[in-house]
Design a protein around this motif. Structure first.
Motif, mmCIF file in Angstrom:
data_model
loop_
_atom_site.group_PDB
_atom_site.id
_atom_site.type_symbol
_atom_site.label_atom_id
_atom_site.label_comp_id
_atom_site.label_asym_id
_atom_site.label_seq_id
_atom_site.Cartn_x
_atom_site.Cartn_y
_atom_site.Cartn_z
ATOM 1 N N ASP A 364 73.078 100.139 44.595
ATOM 2 C CA ASP A 364 72.170 99.021 44.840
ATOM 3 C C ASP A 364 71.053 99.111 43.810
ATOM 4 O OD1 ASP A 364 70.335 97.168 45.705
ATOM 5 O OD2 ASP A 364 70.550 97.645 47.816
ATOM 6 N N PRO A 365 70.964 98.171 42.866
ATOM 7 C CA PRO A 365 69.977 98.292 41.789
ATOM 8 C C PRO A 365 68.539 98.157 42.251
ATOM 9 C CG PRO A 365 71.044 96.147 41.705
ATOM 10 C CD PRO A 365 71.765 96.943 42.745
ATOM 11 N N ILE A 366 68.308 97.620 43.447
ATOM 12 C CA ILE A 366 66.938 97.345 43.890
ATOM 13 C C ILE A 366 66.596 98.085 45.172
ATOM 14 C CG2 ILE A 366 65.372 95.517 44.679
ATOM 15 C CD1 ILE A 366 66.923 93.644 42.765
ATOM 16 N N GLY A 367 67.545 98.260 46.076
ATOM 17 C CA GLY A 367 67.260 98.916 47.354
ATOM 18 C C GLY A 367 66.484 98.011 48.281
ATOM 19 N N LEU A 368 66.986 96.813 48.499
ATOM 20 C CA LEU A 368 66.304 95.817 49.313
ATOM 21 C C LEU A 368 66.558 96.062 50.795
ATOM 22 C CD1 LEU A 368 64.701 93.072 49.127
ATOM 23 C CD2 LEU A 368 66.944 91.952 49.283
ATOM 24 N N GLU A 369 65.513 95.905 51.607
ATOM 25 C CA GLU A 369 65.639 96.007 53.060
ATOM 26 C C GLU A 369 64.887 94.851 53.712
ATOM 27 O OE1 GLU A 369 67.469 97.947 54.838
ATOM 28 O OE2 GLU A 369 68.156 99.253 53.200
ATOM 29 N N LEU A 370 65.528 94.202 54.676
ATOM 30 C CA LEU A 370 64.939 93.092 55.425
ATOM 31 C C LEU A 370 64.860 93.519 56.879
ATOM 32 C CD1 LEU A 370 63.970 90.162 55.672
ATOM 33 C CD2 LEU A 370 66.375 89.450 55.721
ATOM 34 N N LEU A 371 63.639 93.590 57.426
ATOM 35 C CA LEU A 371 63.415 94.128 58.766
ATOM 36 C C LEU A 371 63.325 93.006 59.784
ATOM 37 C CD1 LEU A 371 60.834 96.928 57.906
ATOM 38 C CD2 LEU A 371 63.329 97.019 57.886
ATOM 39 N N HIS A 372 64.078 93.162 60.855
ATOM 40 C CA HIS A 372 64.168 92.169 61.927
ATOM 41 C C HIS A 372 62.968 92.309 62.861
ATOM 42 C CE1 HIS A 372 65.830 89.905 65.277
ATOM 43 N NE2 HIS A 372 66.855 89.549 64.525
ATOM 44 N N PRO A 373 62.470 91.217 63.395
ATOM 45 C CA PRO A 373 61.388 91.330 64.398
ATOM 46 C C PRO A 373 61.869 92.092 65.615
ATOM 47 C CG PRO A 373 62.261 89.087 64.307
ATOM 48 C CD PRO A 373 62.825 89.802 63.136
ATOM 49 N N LYS A 374 60.990 92.915 66.191
ATOM 50 C CA LYS A 374 61.361 93.753 67.332
ATOM 51 C C LYS A 374 61.229 92.974 68.637
ATOM 52 C CE LYS A 374 59.921 98.017 65.035
ATOM 53 N NZ LYS A 374 61.307 98.430 64.790
ATOM 54 N N GLY A 375 61.956 93.427 69.653
ATOM 55 C CA GLY A 375 61.863 92.821 70.971
ATOM 56 C C GLY A 375 62.796 91.636 71.127
ATOM 57 N N ALA A 376 62.808 91.090 72.344
ATOM 58 C CA ALA A 376 63.657 89.933 72.639
ATOM 59 C C ALA A 376 63.156 88.706 71.904
ATOM 60 C CB ALA A 376 63.678 89.689 74.147
ATOM 61 N N LEU A 377 64.069 87.880 71.447
ATOM 62 C CA LEU A 377 63.725 86.654 70.722
ATOM 63 C C LEU A 377 63.838 85.482 71.690
ATOM 64 C CD1 LEU A 377 65.728 87.408 67.448
ATOM 65 C CD2 LEU A 377 63.315 87.822 67.904
ATOM 66 N N ARG A 378 62.685 84.885 72.026
ATOM 67 C CA ARG A 378 62.639 83.812 73.011
ATOM 68 C C ARG A 378 62.344 82.470 72.347
ATOM 69 N NH1 ARG A 378 65.068 86.464 77.100
ATOM 70 N NH2 ARG A 378 63.977 88.407 77.633
ATOM 71 N N PRO A 379 62.805 81.372 72.936
ATOM 72 C CA PRO A 379 62.501 80.054 72.386
ATOM 73 C C PRO A 379 60.995 79.838 72.275
ATOM 74 C CG PRO A 379 64.210 79.888 74.064
ATOM 75 C CD PRO A 379 63.700 81.289 74.119
ATOM 76 N N GLY A 380 60.556 79.296 71.159
ATOM 77 C CA GLY A 380 59.150 79.010 70.941
ATOM 78 C C GLY A 380 58.362 80.163 70.352
ATOM 79 N N ASP A 381 58.943 81.368 70.280
ATOM 80 C CA ASP A 381 58.235 82.498 69.698
ATOM 81 C C ASP A 381 58.066 82.315 68.186
ATOM 82 O OD1 ASP A 381 58.105 83.679 72.139
ATOM 83 O OD2 ASP A 381 59.652 85.206 71.761
ATOM 84 N N LYS A 382 56.944 82.814 67.670
ATOM 85 C CA LYS A 382 56.729 82.861 66.229
ATOM 86 C C LYS A 382 57.143 84.244 65.730
ATOM 87 C CE LYS A 382 52.833 79.626 66.384
ATOM 88 N NZ LYS A 382 51.391 79.417 66.067
ATOM 89 N N VAL A 383 57.934 84.277 64.675
ATOM 90 C CA VAL A 383 58.444 85.548 64.175
ATOM 91 C C VAL A 383 57.983 85.772 62.738
ATOM 92 C CG1 VAL A 383 60.457 85.648 65.684
ATOM 93 C CG2 VAL A 383 60.609 84.451 63.506
ATOM 94 N N VAL A 384 57.851 87.051 62.400
ATOM 95 C CA VAL A 384 57.440 87.461 61.061
ATOM 96 C C VAL A 384 58.435 88.504 60.570
ATOM 97 C CG1 VAL A 384 55.635 88.544 59.674
ATOM 98 C CG2 VAL A 384 55.015 86.990 61.538
#
Length: 508
Positions: A364-384
């Protein structure tokens, strides 16, 4: 009794004494060699492809094939089953390929004429091709020498014969029956047969003595064909899905001599040394928390079986070459190091650092990682989302969602509020951030959404700039109906210097 009669009786008694007991036939018929998993030099590369396909968000690509028929009529093999097995190994984690099994004379004809309403979902693509060329005895070399004396004659000989097998594969679109442009491959493998022998003839007191020693080593044509199909499918599916499959071909295990080198190193070890090295390797990989003692304890045997099962090996509780081979290719066993000294007392095992080439995902030339928001994902929630990388790069991120039953995808980074998007180890990226003028709000329960990021070493040349970067941000893209098409555009522009991570999730 005459002499000839004595000899006849003696030979008869000798022959009677050599007759086998019929009751032992069942035991004699049993194979004495343990069952092993089928390995090729591309077994690890297929696992690498599986990881890449998962990272790049490739999944549920429905395809089929009639196999790889032998147009030369010289190599009869179950190539369709080889193909299904290889595609399955490339889909264990990612679910990238779904093979539709239709065991009829002509798969393509059957699908084209199949009536709707039967519940059958036809594949979109098919793999076609053939064993297009088999040239036997392309080269035949023979070397011999002998010395003759009045009482003795000694000779040696060595022979080598090579043959070549060629496979051509293509991917076709079932709806148009057209072969996809650029999604083809043609590869050749050489099969070598070697033999050597020595002979000695002499005359002692008018009694002739003759000794002949011969050894022949032949590389299996069908095993060579399986290896060739494995490699060809890695290349073909890499081109088809536009993932950087070359990373997987850089693995040490793809070298033709790697398996033989690992086997020689394994055979040089005593049983206790084999156990000790495997224990150290599993400690280094985090799969065993005990101590390296060189003893096959019950606790270690359990962890050994776990390590084998996750590597698709037979969990038989034994130390064998198959596991040693994989651990050596992953960098947890150094075959160039001297054999270890088995301790008399329990000692803590040293950590062994893996090689820079990752066995799961390739280089992997860059070593990219994408981190998922923690906890349950509910309708209307704002995620980062948080994005990190080991190397500096340009970052592009996209958000896929469903609206009114239709899939939409928008570019969220860079955007009108943040037109510069550089990332490095010391400069991770968070989106949406406080400086962005938007939020990502989850949709209704049961909806599937996805976020994908592409990191590229350097800027795109203007003539290779993906179309999606020329469209407005935070607005549904017109040139891509889904995240997979966005990723494809970026990979077409610069595949080898790119890293991709895709996260899919379902709103609860």
């Amino acid at each position: 009794m005459k002499a000839w009669a004595v000899w006849a009786v003696s030979l008869g008694l000798l022959a009677a004494g050599c007759v086998s007991n019929p009751e032992t036939a069942v035991v004699v018929a049993q194979p004495k060699t343990p069952i092993s998993k089928t390995l090729t030099s591309f077994s690890q590369a297929k696992a690498c492809m599986d990881r890449l396909l998962a990272q790049y968000g490739k999944r549920d690509i429905r395809l089929t094939s009639d196999g790889v028929p032998d147009r030369t009529g010289t190599v009869a093999a179950g190539t369709r089953d080889m193909m299904i097995a290889a595609l399955g190994e490339m889909s264990e984690r990612s679910g990238a390929f779904t093979f539709v099994d239709i065991d009829l004379q002509s798969t393509v004809h059957w699908i084209a004429t199949n009536t709707p309403g039967s519940g059958f979902v036809p594949p979109r693509y098919y793999i076609r091709g053939s064993i297009s060329q088999v040239d036997r005895n392309v080269t035949a070399d023979s070397n011999s020498a002998s010395i003759s004396l009045p009482f003795l004659s000694v000779g040696v000989a060595e022979d080598q014969v090579t043959s070549v097998v060629t496979v051509d594969l293509q991917v076709g679109d079932l709806t148009t029956r057209q072969v996809l442009r650029g999604v083809t491959t043609t590869n050749t493998i050489t099969v070598v047969s070697r033999g050597d022998g020595a002979s000695a003839d002499g005359l002692i007191n008018q009694g002739a003595i003759s000794i002949n020693l011969d050894s022949t080593t032949t590389e299996g044509t069908h095993q060579a064909l399986r290896t060739l199909i494995d490699y060809s499918l890695i290349e073909l599916m890499g081109k088809f899905t536009k993932v950087p499959y070359s990373r997987c071909l850089e693995l040490r295990s793809t070298r033709p001599t790697a398996m033989a080198e690992n086997r020689a190193a394994f055979d040089r070890l005593t049983e206790a040394q084999q156990i000790l090295l495997i224990q150290r390797a599993l400690i280094a990989s985090g799969e065993y928390r005990g101590e390296a003692t060189g003893v096959l304890s019950r606790t270690f045997r359990d962890r050994l079986n776990y390590a084998k099962s996750v590597r698709n090996l037979i969990p038989n509780g034994r130390i064998d070459f198959e596991l040693f081979n994989i651990l050596a290719n992953q960098g947890y066993v150094d075959i160039s190091a001297p054999p270890p000294v088995v301790p008399n007392i329990d000692v803590a095992a040293p950590k062994i650092e893996p090689t820079p080439i990752d066995a799961d995902g390739g280089r992997d030339p860059i070593g990219l990682e994408l981190l998922h928001p923690k906890g349950a994902l509910r309708p209307g929630d704002k995620v980062v989302f948080d994005v990190i990388s080991r190397q500096p790069a340009q970052l592009y991120c996209y958000y896929e969602f469903q609206e009114s039953g239709r899939k939409q995808v928008v570019r969220v980074l860079p955007n009108r509020f943040r037109d510069e998007s550089k990332i490095s180890f010391s400069n991770p990226v968070k989106f949406p951030s406080s400086e962005d003028g938007f939020d990502i709000v989850l949709g209704h329960a049961g909806s599937e959404e996805a976020v994908g990021c592409i990191a590229v070493q350097g800027e795109y040349p203007e003539n290779k700039r993906p179309r999606v970067l020329k469209e407005p941000d935070l607005t549904p893209l017109a040139s891509a109906s889904g995240l997979a098409e966005v990723v494809d555009q970026h990979l077409l522009a610069d595949q080898l210097r790119s890293s991709v991570k895709v996260l899919r999730y379902v709103v609860q």
